[in-house]
Design an enzyme around this catalytic site. Structure first.
Site, PDB file in Angstrom:
ATOM      1  N   SER A 253      -5.558 -24.410  -8.028  1.00 18.03           N
ATOM      2  CA  SER A 253      -4.909 -24.271  -6.918  1.00 18.03           C
ATOM      3  C   SER A 253      -5.663 -23.466  -6.063  1.00 18.03           C
ATOM      4  CB  SER A 253      -3.600 -23.580  -7.010  1.00 18.03           C
ATOM      5  OG  SER A 253      -3.672 -22.426  -7.846  1.00 18.03           O
TER       6      SER A 253
ATOM      7  N   ASP B 123       3.689 -13.571  -4.515  1.00 20.03           N
ATOM      8  CA  ASP B 123       2.155 -14.272  -5.107  1.00 20.03           C
ATOM      9  C   ASP B 123       1.238 -13.335  -4.645  1.00 20.03           C
ATOM     10  OD1 ASP B 123       0.106 -15.877  -5.239  1.00 20.03           O
ATOM     11  OD2 ASP B 123       1.135 -17.669  -4.305  1.00 20.03           O
TER      12      ASP B 123
ATOM     13  N   HIS C 243      -2.683 -16.599  -4.691  1.00 17.48           N
ATOM     14  CA  HIS C 243      -3.422 -17.409  -3.739  1.00 17.48           C
ATOM     15  C   HIS C 243      -3.334 -16.665  -2.315  1.00 17.48           C
ATOM     16  CE1 HIS C 243      -1.021 -19.907  -6.546  1.00 17.48           C
ATOM     17  NE2 HIS C 243      -2.030 -20.781  -6.562  1.00 17.48           N
TER      18      HIS C 243
END
Length: 380
Positions: free
Chosen positions: A131, A359, A362
């Site tokens: 990702s 998060d 990312h």
């Protein structure tokens, strides 16, 4: 007979004088001047496996500098996933978008969408990995899409792959989901088996691509509770327990053998991007409310996955380039979505870690991955 010799000697002397003058002139060029010979795209080299290439510019070493002319696009880019559009999701600060990477001793050229597409004309570029590579793919698509007229760009999907097509350039920018590179399959009793020596199911999609950019590290470092497999397998041997870095080395070695045996360096360029840094800790808030890059490290730690990757690349015959972004991302704990991976209300924001996920792996876009693509553009 003396006259021709004198004439020949005079010509030689004149030529030598001109070359000396040219050399001296070039030596006076500022190495940080983008017009200087040190930063021409053809001369830029990252760390290369098993090759003693002349390294004109090491992009992996440098510092972040504030540049108000960034970002190069905004979060209204239609190809961004909602989880990375931090401004749309309510992040109140925006300076994280305005930091440019300044390598030590040379310059990183600003991304030029038309120039990039011109060089990629009639080519396929595929980003393969997890990702974080999807993060980079979205960034690259947003960097180029603004110069392409409406109706002359589209996205297609095929199995684990998606592709952005710049129709007038006959160029495709593709993403292929393969976070472990090797094959993960279901076995008996629905057990998940990671085959460390099998890769062809994924690799068949990589054939015929002009430029391949790989990453693979994050999934290998997941804990037992978050691991994506129950067993490893090599040949007919089913293995329950193995050191994560030993497994990573064996999986990467399978990938390396495939590249060595199946790709032609005159036809395909291969780049391996190193692991981007995570800033998680147990409560998940190490990146929350961070607003500036770190200026430097008191000591530099080289993560084990990078050491393993370097050793595998050194043993390859195929000239794979290592794009090392690990250190530069370690300085950017301000660049993650944190709680702004979705739209949240003020009441939720005030929970400050009490049950609200964050998060710190990312990256917000526009943001840090845009710089990876500036590096990639300079390398290509």
């Amino acid at each position: 007979m003396a006259a021709p010799k004198i004439h020949l000697f005079s010509s030689f002397l004149l030529c030598s004088t001109f070359l000396c003058f040219l050399h001296c002139t070039l030596s006076l060029l500022n190495p940080e001047d983008e017009a200087g010979i040190l930063v021409q795209a053809d001369d830029v080299r990252m760390v290369q496996s098993n090759r003693d290439s002349k390294k004109m510019c090491d992009f992996s070493v440098g510092k972040w500098v504030y540049d108000d002319s960034y970002p190069l696009y905004d979060s209204n880019c239609p190809y961004l996933s909602s989880v990375v559009t931090c401004q749309k999701n309510g992040r109140p600060d925006s300076d994280y978008q305005k930091w440019k990477w300044k390598p030590t001793g040379c310059a990183l050229p600003r991304f030029d969408a038309l120039r990039f597409l011109g060089r990629m004309r009639r080519k396929r570029i595929m980003l393969v990995g997890d990702s974080m590579m999807r993060n980079q793919w979205e960034s690259l698509v947003c960097l180029v899409q603004g110069v392409i007229p409406t109706g002359r760009k589209r996205v297609t999907y095929k199995g684990p792959a998606m592709a952005f097509h710049a129709l007038d350039f006959e160029t495709s920018i593709e993403f292929f989901w393969a976070p472990l590179l090797v094959e993960l399959k279901k076995g008996s009793e629905n057990k998940r088996i990671l085959h460390l020596d099998l890769i062809e199911e994924n690799a068949r999609y990589w054939r015929g691509v002009d430029i391949l950019v790989f990453d693979s590290a994050h999934w290998w470092t997941h804990s037992d509770q978050t691991s994506s497999w129950d067993y490893y397998m090599e040949g007919k041997n089913l293995i329950r327990n193995m050191s994560a870095m030993v497994a990573y080395q064996r999986g990467l070695s399978t990938w390396a053998r495939w590249v060595d045996q199946n790709l032609d360096p005159l036809r395909t360029q291969v780049i391996f991007r190193s692991m981007s840094s995570r800033h998680n800790r147990e409560n998940g808030w190490k990146c929350h409310n961070e607003k500036q890059p770190l200026p430097f490290f008191s000591h530099l730690h080289v993560p084990e996955p990078l050491v393993v990757l370097q050793e595998v690349l050194k043993r390859m015959r195929f000239p794979v380039y290592l794009q090392d972004i690990t250190t530069m991302t370690e300085l950017r704990r301000d660049g993650h979505p944190s709680v702004y991976m979705r739209v949240i209300g003020q009441d939720e924001r005030q929970k400050q870690g009490k049950g609200l996920s964050s998060d710190c792996s990312h990256w917000c876009l526009p943001g840090v991955p845009d710089i990876w693509n500036e590096m990639l553009s300079a390398l290509l």
